[in-house]
Design a protein around this motif. Structure first.
Motif, PDB file in Angstrom:
ATOM      1  N   LEU A 179      -5.660   3.642  -0.436  1.00 10.10           N
ATOM      2  CA  LEU A 179      -4.781   2.637   0.510  1.00 10.10           C
ATOM      3  C   LEU A 179      -3.535   3.337   0.211  1.00 10.10           C
ATOM      4  N   TYR A 180      -2.994   3.812   1.561  1.00  4.28           N
ATOM      5  CA  TYR A 180      -1.800   4.446   1.761  1.00  4.28           C
ATOM      6  C   TYR A 180      -0.608   3.395   2.220  1.00  4.28           C
ATOM      7  N   ARG A 181       0.507   3.590   1.660  1.00  3.01           N
ATOM      8  CA  ARG A 181       1.714   2.979   2.126  1.00  3.01           C
ATOM      9  C   ARG A 181       2.267   3.891   3.075  1.00  3.01           C
ATOM     10  N   ILE A 182       2.561   3.639   4.552  1.00  5.95           N
ATOM     11  CA  ILE A 182       2.891   4.754   5.243  1.00  5.95           C
ATOM     12  C   ILE A 182       4.210   4.211   6.119  1.00  5.95           C
ATOM     13  N   THR A 183       4.808   5.090   6.916  1.00  7.92           N
ATOM     14  CA  THR A 183       6.154   4.851   7.870  1.00  7.92           C
ATOM     15  C   THR A 183       5.335   4.628   9.235  1.00  7.92           C
ATOM     16  N   PRO A 184       6.103   4.069  10.074  1.00 15.37           N
ATOM     17  CA  PRO A 184       5.670   3.531  11.258  1.00 15.37           C
ATOM     18  C   PRO A 184       5.252   4.759  11.998  1.00 15.37           C
ATOM     19  N   ASP A 185       5.567   5.783  11.865  1.00 15.22           N
ATOM     20  CA  ASP A 185       4.817   7.165  12.346  1.00 15.22           C
ATOM     21  C   ASP A 185       3.687   7.941  11.787  1.00 15.22           C
ATOM     22  N   GLY A 186       3.318   6.907  10.706  1.00 18.41           N
ATOM     23  CA  GLY A 186       1.952   7.297   9.993  1.00 18.41           C
ATOM     24  C   GLY A 186       2.612   8.447   8.780  1.00 18.41           C
ATOM     25  N   VAL A 187       3.435   8.522   8.304  1.00 18.51           N
ATOM     26  CA  VAL A 187       3.708   9.431   7.127  1.00 18.51           C
ATOM     27  C   VAL A 187       3.533   8.866   5.663  1.00 18.51           C
ATOM     28  N   ALA A 188       2.579   9.524   5.118  1.00 24.71           N
ATOM     29  CA  ALA A 188       2.525   8.631   3.948  1.00 24.71           C
ATOM     30  C   ALA A 188       3.451   8.672   2.877  1.00 24.71           C
ATOM     31  N   LEU A 189       3.918   7.501   2.169  1.00 24.64           N
ATOM     32  CA  LEU A 189       4.740   7.289   1.258  1.00 24.64           C
ATOM     33  C   LEU A 189       4.302   7.193  -0.397  1.00 24.64           C
ATOM     34  N   ARG A 190       3.329   6.673  -0.404  1.00 27.15           N
ATOM     35  CA  ARG A 190       2.337   6.537  -1.668  1.00 27.15           C
ATOM     36  C   ARG A 190       1.037   6.191  -1.502  1.00 27.15           C
ATOM     37  N   ARG A 191       0.183   6.651  -2.495  1.00 27.72           N
ATOM     38  CA  ARG A 191      -1.396   6.491  -2.346  1.00 27.72           C
ATOM     39  C   ARG A 191      -1.738   5.602  -3.358  1.00 27.72           C
ATOM     40  N   TRP A 192      -2.673   4.913  -3.359  1.00 27.34           N
ATOM     41  CA  TRP A 192      -3.336   4.049  -4.419  1.00 27.34           C
ATOM     42  C   TRP A 192      -5.202   4.331  -4.250  1.00 27.34           C
ATOM     43  N   GLU A 193      -5.807   4.632  -5.305  1.00 26.43           N
ATOM     44  CA  GLU A 193      -7.295   4.767  -5.077  1.00 26.43           C
ATOM     45  C   GLU A 193      -7.686   3.613  -5.218  1.00 26.43           C
ATOM     46  N   ILE A 194      -8.805   3.214  -4.620  1.00 24.56           N
ATOM     47  CA  ILE A 194      -9.368   1.821  -4.738  1.00 24.56           C
ATOM     48  C   ILE A 194     -10.776   2.070  -5.444  1.00 24.56           C
ATOM     49  N   GLY A 195     -10.798   1.775  -6.618  1.00 28.68           N
ATOM     50  CA  GLY A 195     -11.778   1.779  -7.690  1.00 28.68           C
ATOM     51  C   GLY A 195     -12.510   0.590  -7.691  1.00 28.68           C
ATOM     52  N   ASP A 196     -13.186   0.279  -8.945  1.00 30.38           N
ATOM     53  CA  ASP A 196     -14.030  -0.858  -8.977  1.00 30.38           C
ATOM     54  C   ASP A 196     -13.496  -2.028  -9.340  1.00 30.38           C
ATOM     55  N   GLN A 197     -12.068  -2.136  -9.473  1.00 24.82           N
ATOM     56  CA  GLN A 197     -11.342  -3.207  -9.670  1.00 24.82           C
ATOM     57  C   GLN A 197     -10.431  -3.507  -8.355  1.00 24.82           C
ATOM     58  N   PRO A 198     -10.256  -4.974  -7.802  1.00 23.46           N
ATOM     59  CA  PRO A 198      -9.530  -5.305  -6.820  1.00 23.46           C
ATOM     60  C   PRO A 198      -8.223  -4.643  -6.912  1.00 23.46           C
ATOM     61  N   LEU A 199      -7.393  -4.246  -5.859  1.00 21.12           N
ATOM     62  CA  LEU A 199      -6.124  -3.817  -5.588  1.00 21.12           C
ATOM     63  C   LEU A 199      -5.550  -5.010  -5.040  1.00 21.12           C
ATOM     64  N   VAL A 200      -4.528  -5.532  -5.771  1.00 25.97           N
ATOM     65  CA  VAL A 200      -3.660  -6.889  -5.260  1.00 25.97           C
ATOM     66  C   VAL A 200      -2.359  -6.305  -4.642  1.00 25.97           C
TER      67      VAL A 200
END
Length: 119
Positions: free
Chosen positions: A4-25
């Protein structure tokens, strides 16, 4: 693994989180796995979890809603490059290799031609 990436309106990635076995909230509060200081996010706004080999986003009863590709959802199976909006924050779901392989395995293979047609 998908991300899951946090992105800017033009699609530039600001931060990234790996989605593993535990839910991301995702939300504003300390208990959120991904804490975002966006006043339009609920304390616990949405979650992304692996369910039966797929990745599902579920709105957690947020006041302002969660949108996937411009459509308000309560629960949605995510696909590669889905765009998620929660509050004023934009996210992108990007499939990892294991997710792509799972998607390919779901595609039906063409049937072999009937040998009697060639006789």
């Amino acid at each position: 693994m998908p991300f899951l990436y946090r992105i800017t309106p033009d699609g530039v990635a600001l931060r990234r989180w790996e989605i593993g076995d535990q839910p991301l909230v995702v939300g504003r509060c300390e208990s959120a796995t991904i804490r975002i200081p966006d006043y339009r996010l609920s304390s616990e706004h949405f979650a992304v979890a692996r369910v039966a080999g797929e990745f599902v986003l579920e709105d957690l009863g947020s006041k302002n809603g969660t949108f996937v590709n411009g459509r308000r959802i309560s629960r949605q199976t995510l696909r590669c490059e889905d765009r998620i909006v929660a509050g004023h924050t934009l996210f992108s779901f990007e499939a990892g290799l294991s997710t792509v392989i799972h998607e390919l395995e779901k595609v039906r293979q063409p049937k072999e031609p009937d040998a009697s047609l060639w006789q």
